[in-house]
Enzyme design. Structure first.
Site, PDB file in Angstrom:
ATOM      1  CE1 TYR A 173      -2.886  -1.467   6.314  1.00 33.65           C
ATOM      2  CE2 TYR A 173      -1.665   0.584   6.067  1.00 33.65           C
ATOM      3  CZ  TYR A 173      -2.436  -0.425   5.522  1.00 33.65           C
ATOM      4  OH  TYR A 173      -2.751  -0.384   4.183  1.00 33.65           O
ATOM      5  CB  SER A 188      -0.926   0.046   1.227  1.00 35.46           C
ATOM      6  OG  SER A 188      -0.305   0.653   2.330  1.00 35.46           O
TER       7      SER A 188
END
Length: 346
Positions: free
Chosen positions: A157, A144
């Site tokens: 994350y 990402s």
């Protein structure tokens, strides 16, 4: 692809029950691929597999928790029994926990790392011996824009995505002497999926994503392209490229700006209950591909962000090497040229 033949590629997709995983499964199904779909939620997964069969694919659902290495090895065995080879493995599982670092339970931080980092290692550890025996295969690693720049209020994350980037670069170097084995990274910008709704929320405020938010089908189309012509790095969405450049130029500033933006957004958001979300169990709702995050205003901002990103890139890169996709195309599985139907989803 309209007919069926023995040389159809076998594609394994983890995290296939919703969002990018489901969109990718449907894109490959339209090309007639053999699909082995994995996720924790058996019912939602079977719904996706059934729909893929109606689209022209040959799909099976294999409920799998990627944090369990033995379960992932069984997934690889099932894929080999189903398709005889494994041509592409899309390592797509991703979960998140949003909240101040100290307010997020350490067990939640650990679970994010287990799923987002260890889960991807488990995927690669199960399939890489298969690729080496076959002497071909493509491992597509979903990262990402969080792999380029820090994500305040989602520290585990962020740690998992930075870790994935390092893992992929190291693994890619190890198989560099195998011309038909590829490790490909995908870095999407903010994507409209149920992921934010399904994730853990320790802020007590309703979460959303900053515009522009992109269609998950755009990421799926990029993954299909990688299956045809593998390359090291693919960025989806101009904002991700903008974030990458901004962090390269001023990493400390980019993190502080992001933290300030998130604080401001949370202060204005409506109150909601604290929740572990889907960290420790599959989500209760099937989810689907779309998360309902794209408003007409957000769609319009996609174009504006692209213009702004290109303008900044032109200034920054005058004296620097070009960024973006790296590597070169090599032999991929026998996928047909893009169909008009698939092209329309980009």
């Amino acid at each position: 692809m309209t007919g069926r033949s023995d040389n159809r590629p076998t594609i394994v997709i983890t995290g296939a029950s919703s969002g990018i995983g489901q969109a990718t499964a449907e894109a490959f199904a339209r090309l007639g691929a053999r699909l082995v779909l994995a996720a924790r939620g058996a019912e939602a997964l079977e719904q996706v597999a059934a729909h893929c069969r109606t689209l022209g694919g040959d799909a099976i659902a294999v409920p799998t928790d990627v944090t369990d290495a033995q379960a992932v090895r069984r997934l690889a065995d099932r894929a080999l029994a189903f398709g005889r080879t494994i041509d592409v493995w899309v390592s797509n599982v991703g979960i998140g926990a949003v909240g101040r670092f100290q307010d997020t339970p350490i067990e939640s931080h650990e679970q994010v790392i287990r799923a987002n980092l260890i889960g991807h290692l488990n995927d690669a550890h199960a399939v890489m011996p298969v690729f080496l025996r076959q002497r071909f295969g493509t491992f597509i690693n979903m990262i990402s824009l969080g792999g380029f720049a820090a994500t305040p209020f989602a520290t585990s994350y962020s740690a998992s995505k930075y870790g994935l980037r390092g893992f992929a670069e190291a693994l890619r170097a190890e198989v560099a002497d195998q011309p038909d084995i590829h490790v490909c990274d995908v870095y999407p910008a903010f994507i409209d999926t149920p992921g934010i709704r399904h994730g853990a929320n320790y802020t007590g405020r309703k979460l959303s994503a900053p515009p522009p938010v992109y269609d998950a089908r755009k990421v799926a189309a990029a993954i299909v392209d990688l299956a045809r012509a593998p390359r090291d790095t693919t960025v989806v969405g101009s904002v991700a490229q903008f974030v990458r450049l901004g962090h390269f130029v001023a990493p400390g500033l980019s993190g502080r700006v992001m933290a300030r933006f998130i604080r401001s957004s949370l202060d204005r958001a409506e109150r909601v209950p604290i929740s572990d979300g889907n960290l420790f169990a599959p989500p209760r709702d099937a989810g689907g591909i779309d998360g309902g995050l794209r408003s007409p205003k957000q769609r319009a901002l996609v174009g504006l962000a692209a213009v702004a990103g290109l303008a900044l890139a032109a200034v920054l890169l005058r004296s620097k090497p070009a960024y973006g996709r790296t590597g070169h195309a090599e032999r991929g599985p026998a996928l047909p040229p893009p169909t008009p139907r698939l092209e329309h989803s980009r």
